[in-house]
Motif scaffolding. Structure first.
Motif, PDB file in Angstrom:
ATOM      1  N   THR A 214     -15.021  77.990 -88.865  1.00  0.00           N
ATOM      2  CA  THR A 214     -15.576  79.207 -88.269  1.00  0.00           C
ATOM      3  C   THR A 214     -16.779  78.876 -87.400  1.00  0.00           C
ATOM      4  N   ASP A 215     -17.629  77.970 -87.861  1.00  0.00           N
ATOM      5  CA  ASP A 215     -18.783  77.596 -87.050  1.00  0.00           C
ATOM      6  C   ASP A 215     -18.361  76.867 -85.776  1.00  0.00           C
ATOM      7  N   TYR A 216     -17.297  76.099 -85.855  1.00  0.00           N
ATOM      8  CA  TYR A 216     -16.712  75.474 -84.665  1.00  0.00           C
ATOM      9  C   TYR A 216     -16.272  76.553 -83.684  1.00  0.00           C
ATOM     10  N   ALA A 469     -12.782  65.998 -76.586  1.00  0.00           N
ATOM     11  CA  ALA A 469     -13.870  66.414 -77.476  1.00  0.00           C
ATOM     12  C   ALA A 469     -14.615  65.232 -78.085  1.00  0.00           C
ATOM     13  N   ASN A 470     -15.882  65.456 -78.364  1.00  0.00           N
ATOM     14  CA  ASN A 470     -16.712  64.459 -79.057  1.00  0.00           C
ATOM     15  C   ASN A 470     -17.100  64.949 -80.448  1.00  0.00           C
ATOM     16  N   ILE A 471     -16.307  65.832 -81.015  1.00  0.00           N
ATOM     17  CA  ILE A 471     -16.655  66.528 -82.256  1.00  0.00           C
ATOM     18  C   ILE A 471     -16.001  65.848 -83.445  1.00  0.00           C
ATOM     19  N   GLY A 472     -16.761  65.705 -84.537  1.00  0.00           N
ATOM     20  CA  GLY A 472     -16.231  65.145 -85.772  1.00  0.00           C
ATOM     21  C   GLY A 472     -16.856  65.807 -86.977  1.00  0.00           C
ATOM     22  N   ALA A 473     -16.696  65.174 -88.129  1.00  0.00           N
ATOM     23  CA  ALA A 473     -17.166  65.744 -89.388  1.00  0.00           C
ATOM     24  C   ALA A 473     -18.632  65.439 -89.682  1.00  0.00           C
ATOM     25  N   ASP A 474     -19.314  64.675 -88.820  1.00  0.00           N
ATOM     26  CA  ASP A 474     -20.751  64.446 -89.008  1.00  0.00           C
ATOM     27  C   ASP A 474     -21.489  65.782 -89.073  1.00  0.00           C
ATOM     28  N   ARG A 475     -22.585  65.816 -89.835  1.00  0.00           N
ATOM     29  CA  ARG A 475     -23.339  67.066 -89.962  1.00  0.00           C
ATOM     30  C   ARG A 475     -23.768  67.607 -88.608  1.00  0.00           C
ATOM     31  N   ASN A 476     -24.139  66.718 -87.689  1.00  0.00           N
ATOM     32  CA  ASN A 476     -24.580  67.194 -86.381  1.00  0.00           C
ATOM     33  C   ASN A 476     -23.429  67.338 -85.390  1.00  0.00           C
ATOM     34  N   TRP A 477     -22.205  67.240 -85.871  1.00  0.00           N
ATOM     35  CA  TRP A 477     -20.985  67.526 -85.121  1.00  0.00           C
ATOM     36  C   TRP A 477     -20.573  66.439 -84.143  1.00  0.00           C
ATOM     37  N   THR A 478     -21.516  65.849 -83.420  1.00  0.00           N
ATOM     38  CA  THR A 478     -21.178  64.973 -82.300  1.00  0.00           C
ATOM     39  C   THR A 478     -21.685  63.546 -82.456  1.00  0.00           C
ATOM     40  N   GLY A 479     -22.263  63.225 -83.590  1.00  0.00           N
ATOM     41  CA  GLY A 479     -22.761  61.871 -83.810  1.00  0.00           C
ATOM     42  C   GLY A 479     -24.202  61.676 -83.400  1.00  0.00           C
ATOM     43  N   SER A 480     -24.694  62.467 -82.480  1.00  0.00           N
ATOM     44  CA  SER A 480     -26.103  62.416 -82.090  1.00  0.00           C
ATOM     45  C   SER A 480     -26.520  63.783 -81.581  1.00  0.00           C
ATOM     46  N   GLN A 481     -27.822  64.010 -81.537  1.00  0.00           N
ATOM     47  CA  GLN A 481     -28.333  65.312 -81.115  1.00  0.00           C
ATOM     48  C   GLN A 481     -28.017  65.576 -79.645  1.00  0.00           C
ATOM     49  N   PHE A 482     -28.227  64.589 -78.791  1.00  0.00           N
ATOM     50  CA  PHE A 482     -28.065  64.823 -77.363  1.00  0.00           C
ATOM     51  C   PHE A 482     -26.605  64.874 -76.936  1.00  0.00           C
ATOM     52  N   ASP A 483     -25.701  64.351 -77.735  1.00  0.00           N
ATOM     53  CA  ASP A 483     -24.294  64.496 -77.382  1.00  0.00           C
ATOM     54  C   ASP A 483     -23.825  65.937 -77.524  1.00  0.00           C
ATOM     55  N   GLN A 484     -24.560  66.743 -78.276  1.00  0.00           N
ATOM     56  CA  GLN A 484     -24.251  68.172 -78.326  1.00  0.00           C
ATOM     57  C   GLN A 484     -24.368  68.791 -76.936  1.00  0.00           C
ATOM     58  N   ALA A 485     -25.279  68.267 -76.130  1.00  0.00           N
ATOM     59  CA  ALA A 485     -25.488  68.816 -74.789  1.00  0.00           C
ATOM     60  C   ALA A 485     -24.253  68.641 -73.920  1.00  0.00           C
ATOM     61  N   ASN A 486     -23.478  67.593 -74.161  1.00  0.00           N
ATOM     62  CA  ASN A 486     -22.284  67.361 -73.344  1.00  0.00           C
ATOM     63  C   ASN A 486     -21.169  68.336 -73.698  1.00  0.00           C
ATOM     64  N   TRP A 487     -21.023  68.656 -74.965  1.00  0.00           N
ATOM     65  CA  TRP A 487     -20.103  69.710 -75.397  1.00  0.00           C
ATOM     66  C   TRP A 487     -20.517  71.037 -74.761  1.00  0.00           C
TER      67      TRP A 487
END
Length: 725
Positions: A214-216, A469-487
């Protein structure tokens, strides 16, 4: 004495409880990146006083799953940002109400007589209005999903401290299908994934639905992504079997309220592997019937199933050419099976044969341009931004603009397969923007890739943009904070491919870290230069495909041999004692001829070719004089060094932001930047050590020699690098 002991005991217990509550509170406020850009942290006092009166009440009817999602998001966001959760009612009873809905779900919206027709099925308006003499803010759309998108836009305005007191704006997407491609396997491994296991826990589906799903969905809806491909393009036919269709249907049920349609990847040989047929020939009537029956079965499980994504006759994948048929033959057979259900068929144009080519960069154009106009109406060709394979920098793919009768959709890579995985900061919106801004000249000046993708150049019936996609099961979704910016940036550009990269970076920074000017300006500046830094220390001046074999981790300009020449680095850089670079001019492979004449002339002339693409198109001597006045060799070394220096500067910039960012996320970014600087030096030193064996020239004055010998760098092995397949 006893009462004193009891008193001390009670005080100690009280102190322990107090300390426990403090610890719990600190943990509650700790941030690990899970909330992405939807943090909804409390506003500071001046902003709080300005915004709170504008959300005194939530007026609308949440009478569908999507409207309930919109109402829940507004309540969640307003509670977090303003510290109050406005009551939900069907009418306006006080000034400052936030009205949401469609004309069919809300009498208030209907009474406003807003012209919503031009906004389409997903557009919305945000408007300040008056209802029964009371000032209100209206989030209105023709459809429920439009209301949801409008709700997220309104919250984004609050998060970025925009003025919402006099709203008069409307928005609708310029691209129809805005889709994530998950390269996720059924065993939860992720090809080119750097954020842990797959998000999809197939083993527990369909009976357990992880709340993360759901959060995804929330995160994707907040940036306008409306589709997702659940499985790898290197497809497993099992995903089309009944057990997995039931699992996919369960996921579709979670994503549906957020406007997200599910797609699957189809293995072209599935009729053989799971259907018991002797062939997968697309012109065989039994094969066509098998696919028609399979599509009918899928739509019984998932009535709003989006369609299929297919990788065929590329990197060993089966396809129509195995039977002497064309890509159009294969795509049309599947498209016909989807057509009764209004499904789309996305056919990837990333193809290259097993025979040794004269230039791999030419193959997609050569195979597909002759087929222009021969595909069914519900086929989209999915084309990578460049002709090789998601390199740190590539010129735009020559297919863009060259197929006016066949809808082409963009395929960008969000996961950083060639850009340092999760630990290197590389903000990719600048790369996406570079491609979208490129002028194809196919219909004169201004025929940009952006206009191809949004359909305006050729009048495409269907439009699309895909992101790996760069999304996985890591708590921060993308492996690093700044990779969230690319999503985030992919979603925003898929909605509107004209948005500036810097504006997106500022938006994301404000939502993700905070609005303090001393934080926003330096972080945005760091982001905007980050991808260029990676290009400089990995693949400067148009070099490409220089990474380690297989896993693509680290430098490997010496890679040669193996089953295919075009899987080696030496095939692409062609360094020798006379010079370096791949000659794609008329004297070489003549790949420039695949571009419009105005572009071909520019790329084909070394003096006119942008130096960022110079060695992509030209093999030049080491003493070739660059625009800077330096020789090519000296320029190459200086550029490698500049990339390392840029990362060092990013580390300093980030260190100065410590007062404005929570300790947990700040520490992770700082650690990753340290890794990036170390690996940038590795890339620089290993590459210089290797290419110097050909140039035979000394380093420019002031340039440090590589830290180790070339033999040392060549000896390094990484058999378990993440994301390998």
């Amino acid at each position: 004495m006893r009462s004193g002991v009891k008193s001390v005991g009670r005080r100690l217990l009280w102190l322990a409880l107090l300390l426990g509550s403090v610890v719990m509170a600190s943990h509650a406020m700790a941030e690990d990146g899970y909330d992405l850009w939807l943090r909804y942290r409390p506003l500071e006092s001046p902003a709080l006083e300005r915004y709170r009166p504008l959300a005194a009440e939530l007026a609308g009817t949440a009478n569908s799953p999507t409207l309930r999602a919109a109402a829940a998001e507004l309540q969640r966001g307003l509670a977090g940002l303003l510290g109050v959760q406005p009551p939900l009612s069907e009418r306006v009873s006080r000034a400052g109400a936030l009205v949401f809905g469609t004309p069919s779900s809300s009498d208030i919206v209907k009474s406003l007589n807003l012209d919503l027709r031009a906004l389409g099925a997903e557009g919305y308006v945000l408007r300040s209005a008056s209802v029964a003499g009371r000032r209100v803010t209206v989030i209105a759309a023709a459809t429920d999903v439009g209301v949801l998108y409008g709700a997220f836009h309104y919250l984004r305005l609050l998060q970025t401290r925009a003025d919402v007191s006099r709203l008069e704006l409307s928005a609708s997407p310029r691209v129809q299908t805005r889709i994530l491609n998950h390269w996720d396997n059924l065993d939860r491994t992720v090809e080119r994934g750097y954020a842990g296991e797959s998000l999809w826990d197939w083993h527990k589906l369909p009976d357990y639905l992880d709340p993360r799903y759901t959060d995804y969905a929330r995160a994707n809806a907040s940036i306008g992504i409306n589709a997702t491909v659940l499985t790898n393009v290197n497809a497993n036919a099992l995903v089309l079997t009944p057990a997995y269709l039931e699992k996919a249907a369960a996921l579709a049920g979670v994503l549906r309220p957020y406007g997200i349609r599910v797609y699957l990847t189809a293995r072209f040989s599935a009729p053989i592997e799971i259907g018991g047929l002797a062939t997968a020939d697309p012109l065989d009537p039994a094969v066509a019937k098998w696919w028609r029956d399979k599509m009918a079965e899928i739509y019984r499980h998932i009535p709003d199933f989006g369609g299929l994504l297919v990788k065929a006759n590329s990197e060993g994948q089966p396809g129509p050419q195995d039977y002497g048929r064309s890509h159009a033959d294969g795509a049309n057979m599947l498209a016909d099976a989807l057509a009764p259900h209004r499904g789309l068929l996305m056919w990837r144009a990333f193809v290259y044969s097993h025979e040794e080519p004269d230039d791999r960069a030419k193959q997609a154009y050569s195979e597909f341009v002759p087929l222009d106009g021969k595909f069914r109406d519900n086929v989209l060709l999915q084309v990578k931004n460049g002709a090789i394979d998601f390199q740190p920098r590539e010129p735009f793919h020559p297919l863009f603009g060259a197929m006016p009768r066949t809808p082409l959709m963009m395929e960008f890579q969000i996961t950083k397969e060639y850009l340092g995985f999760a630990t290197h900061l590389a903000y990719l919106a600048t790369m996406y923007r570079e491609t979208l801004d490129a002028d194809t000249w196919r219909k004169g000046r201004g025929s940009t890739v952006e206009k191809v993708i949004d359909g305006s150049l050729h009048g495409y019936r269907h439009t699309g943009m895909a992101g790996v996609a760069n999304i996985g099961a890591d708590r921060n979704w993308t492996g690093s904070q700044f990779d969230q910016a690319n999503w985030y940036a992919f979603g925003r550009l898929a909605w509107d491919p004209g948005l500036p990269a810097q504006a997106i970076a500022e938006e994301w920074t404000r939502m993700t870290f905070g609005n303090e000017p001393a934080l926003v300006q330096p972080v945005v500046s760091m982001m905007m230069g980050s991808r260029e830094a990676v290009v400089d220390y990995m693949t400067p001046l148009g070099l490409h495909h220089l990474m380690g074999r297989g896993h693509h981790y680290g430098p490997g300009p010496w890679v040669e041999g193996g089953p295919r020449a075009d899987w080696t680095s030496v095939y692409y850089h062609r360094a020798d004692r006379n010079g370096i670079g791949f000659d794609r001019t008329a004297r070489g492979s003549n790949a420039v001829a695949q571009y419009a004449p105005q572009v071909a002339v520019q790329f084909g002339d070394a003096r006119r070719c942008p130096e960022q693409f110079l060695l992509w198109f030209h093999h030049l001597p080491w003493d070739y004089r660059m625009h800077s006045g330096r020789t090519l060799w000296d320029e190459l070394v200086v550029t490698y060094t500049r990339g390392v220096q840029a990362v060092s500067a990013m580390r300093d910039t980030w260190a100065a932001t410590a007062p404005y960012v929570d300790a947990e996320r700040h520490a992770q970014v700082a650690a990753f930047l340290a890794i990036q600087e170390k690996e940038a030096r590795w890339w620089r030193d290993a590459s210089i050590a290797y290419f110097q064996t050909f140039s035979g020239r000394p380093l420019p004055a002031g340039e440090a020699a590589p830290a180790h010998s070339l033999d040392y760098y060549k000896s390094l092995e990484f058999p378990y690098a993440p994301g390998h397949h």
